[in-house]
Structure formats: C-alpha cells, structure tokens
Design a protein around this motif. Structure first.
Motif, PDB file in Angstrom:
ATOM      1  N   LEU A 117       0.843  -1.188   0.000  1.00 23.07           N
ATOM      2  CA  LEU A 117       0.000   0.000   0.000  1.00 23.07           C
ATOM      3  C   LEU A 117       0.882   1.243   0.000  1.00 23.07           C
ATOM      4  O   LEU A 117       1.828   1.333   0.783  1.00 23.07           O
ATOM      5  CB  LEU A 117      -0.894   0.005   1.239  1.00 23.07           C
ATOM      6  CG  LEU A 117      -1.842  -1.188   1.384  1.00 23.07           C
ATOM      7  CD1 LEU A 117      -2.541  -1.146   2.733  1.00 23.07           C
ATOM      8  CD2 LEU A 117      -2.869  -1.193   0.254  1.00 23.07           C
ATOM      9  N   GLY A 118       0.575   2.196  -0.878  1.00 27.60           N
ATOM     10  CA  GLY A 118       1.409   3.387  -0.991  1.00 27.60           C
ATOM     11  C   GLY A 118       2.727   3.070  -1.668  1.00 27.60           C
ATOM     12  O   GLY A 118       3.792   3.485  -1.213  1.00 27.60           O
ATOM     13  N   ALA A 119       2.655   2.338  -2.782  1.00 32.37           N
ATOM     14  CA  ALA A 119       3.869   1.836  -3.437  1.00 32.37           C
ATOM     15  C   ALA A 119       4.705   2.930  -4.089  1.00 32.37           C
ATOM     16  O   ALA A 119       5.903   2.748  -4.309  1.00 32.37           O
ATOM     17  CB  ALA A 119       3.484   0.792  -4.490  1.00 32.37           C
ATOM     18  N   GLY A 120       4.095   4.071  -4.439  1.00 29.07           N
ATOM     19  CA  GLY A 120       4.850   5.136  -5.093  1.00 29.07           C
ATOM     20  C   GLY A 120       5.425   4.663  -6.412  1.00 29.07           C
ATOM     21  O   GLY A 120       4.757   3.993  -7.200  1.00 29.07           O
ATOM     22  N   HIS A 121       6.702   5.005  -6.674  1.00 30.89           N
ATOM     23  CA  HIS A 121       7.312   4.578  -7.929  1.00 30.89           C
ATOM     24  C   HIS A 121       7.927   3.183  -7.820  1.00 30.89           C
ATOM     25  O   HIS A 121       8.505   2.676  -8.780  1.00 30.89           O
ATOM     26  CB  HIS A 121       8.357   5.590  -8.419  1.00 30.89           C
ATOM     27  CG  HIS A 121       9.527   5.777  -7.508  1.00 30.89           C
ATOM     28  ND1 HIS A 121      10.557   4.872  -7.431  1.00 30.89           N
ATOM     29  CD2 HIS A 121       9.835   6.766  -6.636  1.00 30.89           C
ATOM     30  CE1 HIS A 121      11.458   5.298  -6.548  1.00 30.89           C
ATOM     31  NE2 HIS A 121      11.041   6.444  -6.046  1.00 30.89           N
ATOM     32  N   GLY A 122       7.813   2.538  -6.662  1.00 29.23           N
ATOM     33  CA  GLY A 122       7.990   1.100  -6.607  1.00 29.23           C
ATOM     34  C   GLY A 122       9.334   0.528  -6.214  1.00 29.23           C
ATOM     35  O   GLY A 122       9.590  -0.642  -6.474  1.00 29.23           O
ATOM     36  N   ARG A 123      10.191   1.294  -5.536  1.00 28.46           N
ATOM     37  CA  ARG A 123      11.493   0.713  -5.173  1.00 28.46           C
ATOM     38  C   ARG A 123      11.312  -0.512  -4.274  1.00 28.46           C
ATOM     39  O   ARG A 123      12.045  -1.500  -4.407  1.00 28.46           O
ATOM     40  CB  ARG A 123      12.369   1.746  -4.474  1.00 28.46           C
ATOM     41  CG  ARG A 123      11.774   2.329  -3.195  1.00 28.46           C
ATOM     42  CD  ARG A 123      12.789   3.176  -2.447  1.00 28.46           C
ATOM     43  NE  ARG A 123      12.211   3.737  -1.224  1.00 28.46           N
ATOM     44  CZ  ARG A 123      12.931   4.133  -0.192  1.00 28.46           C
ATOM     45  NH1 ARG A 123      14.254   4.029  -0.222  1.00 28.46           N
ATOM     46  NH2 ARG A 123      12.347   4.636   0.872  1.00 28.46           N
ATOM     47  N   ASP A 124      10.332  -0.489  -3.372  1.00 27.72           N
ATOM     48  CA  ASP A 124      10.105  -1.629  -2.488  1.00 27.72           C
ATOM     49  C   ASP A 124       9.328  -2.735  -3.200  1.00 27.72           C
ATOM     50  O   ASP A 124       9.595  -3.919  -2.997  1.00 27.72           O
ATOM     51  CB  ASP A 124       9.370  -1.185  -1.226  1.00 27.72           C
ATOM     52  CG  ASP A 124      10.224  -0.284  -0.343  1.00 27.72           C
ATOM     53  OD1 ASP A 124      11.464  -0.324  -0.451  1.00 27.72           O
ATOM     54  OD2 ASP A 124       9.644   0.483   0.455  1.00 27.72           O
ATOM     55  N   THR A 125       8.387  -2.355  -4.044  1.00 26.33           N
ATOM     56  CA  THR A 125       7.656  -3.338  -4.843  1.00 26.33           C
ATOM     57  C   THR A 125       8.611  -4.195  -5.654  1.00 26.33           C
ATOM     58  O   THR A 125       8.488  -5.427  -5.700  1.00 26.33           O
ATOM     59  CB  THR A 125       6.685  -2.634  -5.808  1.00 26.33           C
ATOM     60  OG1 THR A 125       5.852  -1.735  -5.091  1.00 26.33           O
ATOM     61  CG2 THR A 125       5.832  -3.642  -6.558  1.00 26.33           C
ATOM     62  N   LEU A 126       9.567  -3.556  -6.295  1.00 30.00           N
ATOM     63  CA  LEU A 126      10.524  -4.279  -7.136  1.00 30.00           C
ATOM     64  C   LEU A 126      11.391  -5.211  -6.290  1.00 30.00           C
ATOM     65  O   LEU A 126      11.742  -6.311  -6.730  1.00 30.00           O
ATOM     66  CB  LEU A 126      11.398  -3.283  -7.907  1.00 30.00           C
ATOM     67  CG  LEU A 126      10.632  -2.415  -8.918  1.00 30.00           C
ATOM     68  CD1 LEU A 126      11.525  -1.292  -9.437  1.00 30.00           C
ATOM     69  CD2 LEU A 126      10.116  -3.265 -10.078  1.00 30.00           C
ATOM     70  N   HIS A 127      11.706  -4.785  -5.074  1.00 33.30           N
ATOM     71  CA  HIS A 127      12.467  -5.648  -4.170  1.00 33.30           C
ATOM     72  C   HIS A 127      11.657  -6.905  -3.837  1.00 33.30           C
ATOM     73  O   HIS A 127      12.202  -8.025  -3.854  1.00 33.30           O
ATOM     74  CB  HIS A 127      12.812  -4.887  -2.897  1.00 33.30           C
ATOM     75  CG  HIS A 127      13.545  -5.704  -1.879  1.00 33.30           C
ATOM     76  ND1 HIS A 127      14.837  -6.170  -2.082  1.00 33.30           N
ATOM     77  CD2 HIS A 127      13.173  -6.159  -0.647  1.00 33.30           C
ATOM     78  CE1 HIS A 127      15.227  -6.866  -1.026  1.00 33.30           C
ATOM     79  NE2 HIS A 127      14.237  -6.874  -0.137  1.00 33.30           N
ATOM     80  N   PHE A 128      10.370  -6.742  -3.549  1.00 33.08           N
ATOM     81  CA  PHE A 128       9.524  -7.899  -3.262  1.00 33.08           C
ATOM     82  C   PHE A 128       9.429  -8.821  -4.483  1.00 33.08           C
ATOM     83  O   PHE A 128       9.470 -10.052  -4.346  1.00 33.08           O
ATOM     84  CB  PHE A 128       8.125  -7.443  -2.840  1.00 33.08           C
ATOM     85  CG  PHE A 128       8.078  -6.711  -1.533  1.00 33.08           C
ATOM     86  CD1 PHE A 128       8.782  -7.168  -0.425  1.00 33.08           C
ATOM     87  CD2 PHE A 128       7.321  -5.552  -1.392  1.00 33.08           C
ATOM     88  CE1 PHE A 128       8.742  -6.497   0.787  1.00 33.08           C
ATOM     89  CE2 PHE A 128       7.268  -4.878  -0.184  1.00 33.08           C
ATOM     90  CZ  PHE A 128       7.978  -5.348   0.909  1.00 33.08           C
ATOM     91  N   ALA A 129       9.299  -8.244  -5.666  1.00 33.32           N
ATOM     92  CA  ALA A 129       9.221  -9.060  -6.885  1.00 33.32           C
ATOM     93  C   ALA A 129      10.530  -9.826  -7.111  1.00 33.32           C
ATOM     94  O   ALA A 129      10.506 -11.014  -7.464  1.00 33.32           O
ATOM     95  CB  ALA A 129       8.897  -8.178  -8.082  1.00 33.32           C
TER      96      ALA A 129
END
Length: 233
Positions: A60-72
């Motif tokens: 939630l609140g991913a923004g431009h995704g630096r943490d999302t990409l880490h999870f992926a």
C-alpha cells in the motif's frame, strides 16, 4: 461539519485532494525520487514474509515502486497500490525494463475506500509511511480492518509510521487529529496508543521497532502484527 467524500471525519474539506495533487506534482518533477534501493523496512518485511512462507504480497502506498521491485525480485507475486497514477506508471515501466512485469500488478487506489481485493487473498501486506499520511484516525482504523480482511489466516502486516516524538510533530500547519503539514506534505503523527489500538482486535502485535530515517532525521516505528491463524475476519 458535514464530511465530503475523501476528507474523513475531523479533516477539512479539500485536504485529501490537495495531497493527491501534491504527490502527483512531486512524482512528475522527481521521477524515481526515492532512488532504486529498497527501504530498510522493505528488506526486513521481505525476510519476515519469506520466513512465513508467503507467496502473495500487497504493498500500500507503493509510489514509484522501489520496495515493490524488491519484493518481486525476492520471488513474491506483488500487487502495488497507490493513489498516484504517475508513480505507478514509473513502476510499471521500470518493472518491464527489469523483466519483472509478470511478478506484479498495479492498482490505482485511494485507501480511504475499501480495498478492491477478495477476502483472504494476500499472505503479507506492507506499507511504508502510508498510514501516517493525511488520514483521519477513523480512516486509519477502517484501512487496517480492510488489511485484516484481505490477509489470509496467520498473515503478516508490516507498516511504518512517523510518531509524536518526531521533530516535525507540532510544526507547520495543524489540521487536527495529530495531522501537521510541513513543506507541503501532511503527516498524521502516531501516538503509541494508536499503534496498540490498531492491533487490539483480531491481531497479534509482534513488534514495535523504533528507527530513524533521512536527514532530519524522521523518527518512526516499524510495526509488525499478524492475523489469527483461525480466521482473517
């Protein structure tokens, strides 16, 4: 005062939309503003999710995704939600460049509204400083209830918030409900009793870890809590 949609009880009309517009301008003017490296809380969350055998993660609140990409990259299937289409478009583009597009999906969503996801559809939920945005206490409580709904039994919620010991608490423009605006960004600073109350029903509070981030530095808590293994409702 009669509440208008998206303002929440106790918040003046227009604050939510003003913050949405401010974040849109910020992401447009500063692509990748937080850099490429994941945040320390995201690195911690990935370890916790892995240890728990998680497969599906909601940010939630991913923004431009630096943490999302880490999870992926860590092997999770990720749903990345944010109210900024600009930030999410940056995330979508970067994921394609890094060959991670098949590991994630993006969702333009305002967390003041119910999550458009099925019950018990995620093993882990992560939110870095999302809960301490310009949300009323009532809206935060409703959001955490939604997180519990979408988590599977035994699922883990890791979130971070700035707290009332932060140097910016009480500085700038006050909007009520412990919300203070400084430099154009409105923040809901958490007292410890709010953290405890959010974990009071249907949760097990695992950890409240204090840490600092940035140049001020910002003072935050990293909170880890789990749903009951019997039911996520």
């Amino acid at each position: 005062m009669t509440d208008t949609p998206g303002t929440g009880p106790g918040l003046e009309p227009g604050l939510a939309e003003a913050q949405r517009a401010h974040w849109q301008r910020t992401y447009t003017a500063n692509p990748g503003m937080y850099g490429e490296r994941p945040s320390a809380p995201a690195e911690y969350a990935a370890e916790v999710f892995t240890a728990a055998g998680a497969r599906d993660v909601l940010e939630l609140g991913a923004g431009h995704g630096r943490d999302t990409l880490h999870f992926a990259r860590a092997g999770f299937r990720v749903v990345a939600a944010d109210f900024s289409p600009t930030g999410l478009e940056q995330l979508r583009s970067t994921a394609a460049e890094q060959g991670l597009a098949d590991r994630l999906s993006v969702l333009t969503h305002d967390v003041r509204d119910p999550l458009p996801l099925p019950d018990a559809s995620a093993d882990g939920v992560f939110a870095h400083m999302l809960l301490c945005m310009a949300l009323s206490t009532e809206e935060i409580e409703a959001l955490v209830a939604e997180v519990r709904r979408v988590l599977r039994p035994g699922g883990t919620f890791v979130y971070t918030v700035r707290h009332t010991g932060d140097a910016h608490y009480g500085a700038g423009s006050g909007h009520g409900d412990d919300i203070w605006e400084h430099g154009g960004f409105a923040v809901h600073f958490f007292p410890r009793e709010l953290v405890d109350s959010l974990a009071a029903e249907g949760w097990s509070l695992t950890e409240v870890h204090p840490f600092e981030e940035g140049d001020l530095p910002r003072r935050l808590w990293r909170v880890t809590q789990q749903t009951s293994r019997e039911t996520s409702r």
